[in-house]
Design a protein around this motif. Structure first.
Motif, PDB file in Angstrom:
ATOM      1  N   GLU A 179      37.371  48.120  36.482  1.00 43.39           N
ATOM      2  CA  GLU A 179      37.791  48.866  35.305  1.00 43.39           C
ATOM      3  C   GLU A 179      36.624  49.164  34.358  1.00 43.39           C
ATOM      4  OE1 GLU A 179      39.420  44.865  32.992  1.00 43.39           O
ATOM      5  OE2 GLU A 179      40.772  46.325  33.840  1.00 43.39           O
ATOM      6  N   GLY A 180      35.602  48.312  34.355  1.00 44.01           N
ATOM      7  CA  GLY A 180      34.426  48.579  33.542  1.00 44.01           C
ATOM      8  C   GLY A 180      34.643  48.198  32.092  1.00 44.01           C
ATOM      9  N   PRO A 181      33.731  47.466  31.486  1.00 47.57           N
ATOM     10  CA  PRO A 181      33.915  47.014  30.104  1.00 47.57           C
ATOM     11  C   PRO A 181      33.880  48.153  29.089  1.00 47.57           C
ATOM     12  CG  PRO A 181      31.702  46.490  30.878  1.00 47.57           C
ATOM     13  CD  PRO A 181      32.466  46.991  32.067  1.00 47.57           C
ATOM     14  N   ALA A 275      42.205  48.757  43.719  1.00 47.24           N
ATOM     15  CA  ALA A 275      41.468  47.907  42.785  1.00 47.24           C
ATOM     16  C   ALA A 275      41.674  46.442  43.134  1.00 47.24           C
ATOM     17  CB  ALA A 275      41.932  48.181  41.361  1.00 47.24           C
ATOM     18  N   GLY A 276      40.881  45.590  42.513  1.00 47.13           N
ATOM     19  CA  GLY A 276      41.048  44.159  42.697  1.00 47.13           C
ATOM     20  C   GLY A 276      40.314  43.585  43.886  1.00 47.13           C
ATOM     21  N   GLY A 277      39.617  44.429  44.659  1.00 48.99           N
ATOM     22  CA  GLY A 277      38.876  43.922  45.807  1.00 48.99           C
ATOM     23  C   GLY A 277      39.738  43.489  46.967  1.00 48.99           C
ATOM     24  N   PHE A 278      40.976  43.972  47.046  1.00 49.57           N
ATOM     25  CA  PHE A 278      41.877  43.567  48.118  1.00 49.57           C
ATOM     26  C   PHE A 278      41.553  44.309  49.412  1.00 49.57           C
ATOM     27  CE2 PHE A 278      44.543  43.087  44.231  1.00 49.57           C
ATOM     28  CZ  PHE A 278      44.617  41.709  44.247  1.00 49.57           C
ATOM     29  N   PRO A 279      41.602  43.641  50.557  1.00 52.92           N
ATOM     30  CA  PRO A 279      41.386  44.326  51.833  1.00 52.92           C
ATOM     31  C   PRO A 279      42.571  45.226  52.175  1.00 52.92           C
ATOM     32  CG  PRO A 279      41.973  42.019  52.188  1.00 52.92           C
ATOM     33  CD  PRO A 279      41.777  42.185  50.715  1.00 52.92           C
ATOM     34  N   PRO A 280      42.373  46.192  53.087  1.00 52.02           N
ATOM     35  CA  PRO A 280      43.437  47.155  53.397  1.00 52.02           C
ATOM     36  C   PRO A 280      44.714  46.537  53.952  1.00 52.02           C
ATOM     37  CG  PRO A 280      41.310  47.919  54.223  1.00 52.02           C
ATOM     38  CD  PRO A 280      41.114  46.508  53.769  1.00 52.02           C
ATOM     39  N   ASP A 281      44.607  45.346  54.580  1.00 55.15           N
ATOM     40  CA  ASP A 281      45.810  44.748  55.168  1.00 55.15           C
ATOM     41  C   ASP A 281      46.591  43.890  54.178  1.00 55.15           C
ATOM     42  OD1 ASP A 281      43.975  42.717  54.947  1.00 55.15           O
ATOM     43  OD2 ASP A 281      44.254  41.927  56.970  1.00 55.15           O
ATOM     44  N   THR A 282      46.207  43.900  52.903  1.00 48.65           N
ATOM     45  CA  THR A 282      46.960  43.160  51.885  1.00 48.65           C
ATOM     46  C   THR A 282      48.358  43.730  51.756  1.00 48.65           C
ATOM     47  OG1 THR A 282      44.926  42.723  50.654  1.00 48.65           O
ATOM     48  CG2 THR A 282      46.995  42.409  49.482  1.00 48.65           C
ATOM     49  N   ASP A 329      47.303  54.323  43.869  1.00 48.78           N
ATOM     50  CA  ASP A 329      47.265  54.415  42.404  1.00 48.78           C
ATOM     51  C   ASP A 329      48.487  53.738  41.784  1.00 48.78           C
ATOM     52  OD1 ASP A 329      44.882  55.791  42.496  1.00 48.78           O
ATOM     53  OD2 ASP A 329      45.820  57.773  42.360  1.00 48.78           O
ATOM     54  N   PHE A 330      49.647  53.939  42.390  1.00 50.12           N
ATOM     55  CA  PHE A 330      50.875  53.337  41.869  1.00 50.12           C
ATOM     56  C   PHE A 330      50.816  51.816  41.982  1.00 50.12           C
ATOM     57  CE2 PHE A 330      55.358  52.001  42.445  1.00 50.12           C
ATOM     58  CZ  PHE A 330      55.889  52.479  41.262  1.00 50.12           C
ATOM     59  N   VAL A 331      50.298  51.316  43.093  1.00 48.80           N
ATOM     60  CA  VAL A 331      50.140  49.872  43.265  1.00 48.80           C
ATOM     61  C   VAL A 331      49.192  49.321  42.207  1.00 48.80           C
ATOM     62  CG1 VAL A 331      49.193  48.087  44.789  1.00 48.80           C
ATOM     63  CG2 VAL A 331      50.723  49.827  45.718  1.00 48.80           C
ATOM     64  N   ALA A 333      48.567  50.448  39.238  1.00 48.19           N
ATOM     65  CA  ALA A 333      49.214  50.474  37.923  1.00 48.19           C
ATOM     66  C   ALA A 333      50.174  49.307  37.758  1.00 48.19           C
ATOM     67  CB  ALA A 333      49.944  51.803  37.725  1.00 48.19           C
ATOM     68  N   ASN A 334      50.913  48.977  38.800  1.00 48.03           N
ATOM     69  CA  ASN A 334      51.916  47.919  38.682  1.00 48.03           C
ATOM     70  C   ASN A 334      51.319  46.528  38.851  1.00 48.03           C
ATOM     71  OD1 ASN A 334      54.716  49.211  38.326  1.00 48.03           O
ATOM     72  ND2 ASN A 334      53.740  50.478  39.878  1.00 48.03           N
ATOM     73  N   LEU A 335      50.186  46.426  39.536  1.00 51.04           N
ATOM     74  CA  LEU A 335      49.463  45.156  39.535  1.00 51.04           C
ATOM     75  C   LEU A 335      48.916  44.859  38.145  1.00 51.04           C
ATOM     76  CD1 LEU A 335      47.385  45.364  42.849  1.00 51.04           C
ATOM     77  CD2 LEU A 335      49.333  43.870  42.410  1.00 51.04           C
ATOM     78  N   ALA A 336      48.409  45.903  37.485  1.00 49.63           N
ATOM     79  CA  ALA A 336      47.790  45.717  36.167  1.00 49.63           C
ATOM     80  C   ALA A 336      48.796  45.328  35.103  1.00 49.63           C
ATOM     81  CB  ALA A 336      47.070  46.996  35.749  1.00 49.63           C
ATOM     82  N   THR A 337      50.057  45.701  35.286  1.00 52.56           N
ATOM     83  CA  THR A 337      51.079  45.426  34.273  1.00 52.56           C
ATOM     84  C   THR A 337      52.050  44.320  34.675  1.00 52.56           C
ATOM     85  OG1 THR A 337      52.298  47.311  35.193  1.00 52.56           O
ATOM     86  CG2 THR A 337      51.006  47.706  33.210  1.00 52.56           C
ATOM     87  N   GLY A 338      51.830  43.700  35.837  1.00 54.55           N
ATOM     88  CA  GLY A 338      52.637  42.550  36.229  1.00 54.55           C
ATOM     89  C   GLY A 338      53.951  42.875  36.886  1.00 54.55           C
ATOM     90  N   PHE A 339      54.224  44.140  37.196  1.00 51.73           N
ATOM     91  CA  PHE A 339      55.451  44.485  37.905  1.00 51.73           C
ATOM     92  C   PHE A 339      55.326  44.201  39.396  1.00 51.73           C
ATOM     93  CE2 PHE A 339      56.057  46.898  34.032  1.00 51.73           C
ATOM     94  CZ  PHE A 339      57.418  46.797  33.816  1.00 51.73           C
ATOM     95  N   ALA A 340      54.111  44.199  39.914  1.00 56.45           N
ATOM     96  CA  ALA A 340      53.876  43.966  41.336  1.00 56.45           C
ATOM     97  C   ALA A 340      52.887  42.828  41.504  1.00 56.45           C
ATOM     98  CB  ALA A 340      53.355  45.234  42.007  1.00 56.45           C
ATOM     99  N   ASP A 341      52.836  42.288  42.716  1.00 55.43           N
ATOM    100  CA  ASP A 341      51.904  41.217  43.026  1.00 55.43           C
ATOM    101  C   ASP A 341      51.584  41.296  44.517  1.00 55.43           C
ATOM    102  OD1 ASP A 341      50.288  39.015  42.660  1.00 55.43           O
ATOM    103  OD2 ASP A 341      51.918  37.551  42.709  1.00 55.43           O
ATOM    104  N   ILE A 342      50.532  40.614  44.923  1.00 57.39           N
ATOM    105  CA  ILE A 342      50.246  40.529  46.345  1.00 57.39           C
ATOM    106  C   ILE A 342      51.186  39.497  46.971  1.00 57.39           C
ATOM    107  CG2 ILE A 342      47.841  41.181  46.024  1.00 57.39           C
ATOM    108  CD1 ILE A 342      47.091  38.228  46.337  1.00 57.39           C
TER     109      ILE A 342
END
Length: 365
Positions: A179-181, A275-282, A329-331, A333-342
């Protein structure tokens, strides 16, 4: 056939307004309708602009109910449309339309309704604020590429296959490593941002109250995209006094939750990259029905697929018929706001064969 109407998937203020409008309209139609619990109603009004409205629609659709979508959008996935904001004229037209579908004809009669009983319609509730008068309706500004891939009725999997929302508290939002400071998203998710500030650059006004976790800006999100595409220095965030804030916030629009701005920032900042450095198979999962914006009609299909259970971006894209960059992009957004998780491995079950305490220790000798 009795004409019965129910309400669900809405907040208390919206329900009160609809009931008042219904009472007015039903009186003028000869009181042919009855308002009953949604489980007993033939027709049910659902607030499609609220967080849980779409899931209520899926549940009722699976139960064989005829659903009326309450929304400020020009169309709905439900069987019938009730325009938002609600008034007695709109409800009367709806009741006439529903009655006609059963072969009955209802005519309006002139009835003197005291002003004290007329409906005062509140602002629409839900994750997407209602457009202010000078804004076009969200449905009128959908990108051409989105509209082309979004036919009159979105392709939604069978409701019976959709799991109900997981009734658990959301985790801490997943940190976005890219995200960059000095990006606006970096400021919004950092404790550096404090008090009331005005973003100086750009043509679209944006006021942020970091302490109250709210912002003032346009009802639509896409006009704010430019704020997330450039560097934001300390000098770009002007601290303003109470008098200036009162005047500027009144001109900029109603207060909206800052989490909505974080959601949008994460949506547009990734550029189709996870984002988050997750591999494609997450595998990602929804913890509850997410925030969906009427400017992005494809998101409803993505969310419906993700509510089924954990899946990779590729699998979600194939099941929803939405391109992978949009799903990514949708994933984000929802990871950043806590609606989704790995997807996380389940906690190991405690060993039932081992007992604690004195007797357990004695048996273990």
């Amino acid at each position: 056939m009795p004409l019965t109407l129910g309400l669900t998937g809405m907040d208390a203020a919206t329900e009160i307004a609809i009931k008042a409008a219904f009472a007015d309209a039903n009186t003028r139609l000869g009181k042919q309708w009855s308002l009953v619990p949604d489980s007993q109603a033939e027709y049910v009004i659902v607030d499609m602009d609220s967080m849980y409205g779409p899931m209520s629609w899926l549940r009722l659709h699976a139960a064989g109910k005829t659903v009326i979508g309450l929304t400020s959008a020009p169309r709905t996935q439900a069987d019938f449309l009730l325009p938002q904001p609600v008034d007695s004229e709109g409800v009367a037209a709806l009741l006439q339309e529903l009655a006609a579908a059963t072969g009955e004809s209802l005519d309006l009669v002139a009835v003197d309704i005291p002003m004290s009983t007329r409906a005062d319609t509140p602002s629409p509730a839900g994750m997407t604020p209602a457009p202010v008068p000078q804004d076009p309706l969200p449905g009128e500004v959908v990108d051409q590429d989105e509209e082309a891939s979004d036919p009159d009725q979105p392709a939604v999997p069978a409701p019976s296959a959709v799991a109900p929302p997981v009734n658990v508290a959301p985790p801490e939002p997943v940190p976005l490593v890219d995200e960059g400071p000095d990006s606006l998203l970096g400021w919004l998710t950092s404790p550096r941002l404090k008090g009331r500030v005005r973003l100086a650059h750009g043509d679209v006004p944006l006021l942020i109250d970091a302490d109250a976790r709210t912002y003032h800006g346009p009802a639509l999100l896409k006009p704010l995209a430019d704020h997330f595409q450039r560097k934001v220095e300390d000098a770009d965030l002007e601290t303003i006094d109470a008098a200036a804030w009162a005047a500027a916030s009144a001109a900029a629009g109603d207060a909206q939750p800052l989490n909505r701005l974080v959601w949008f920032g994460a949506l547009v900042s990734g550029g189709g990259k996870l984002a988050g450095g997750f591999p494609p198979d997450t595998r990602f999962q929804m913890l509850k029905w997410p925030q969906t914006e009427r400017e992005y009609p494809k998101h409803f299909r993505i969310a419906t697929v993700m509510m089924k259970g954990p899946a990779t971006v590729v699998d979600i894209a194939q099941a929803s018929g939405v391109p992978e960059p949009d799903v990514t992009d949708f994933v984000n957004a929802n990871l950043a706001t806590g609606f989704a998780d790995i997807e996380r491995p389940p906690e190991p079950e405690p060993d039932a064969t081992r007992s604690s305490g004195l007797f357990g220790r004695l048996r273990g000798r």
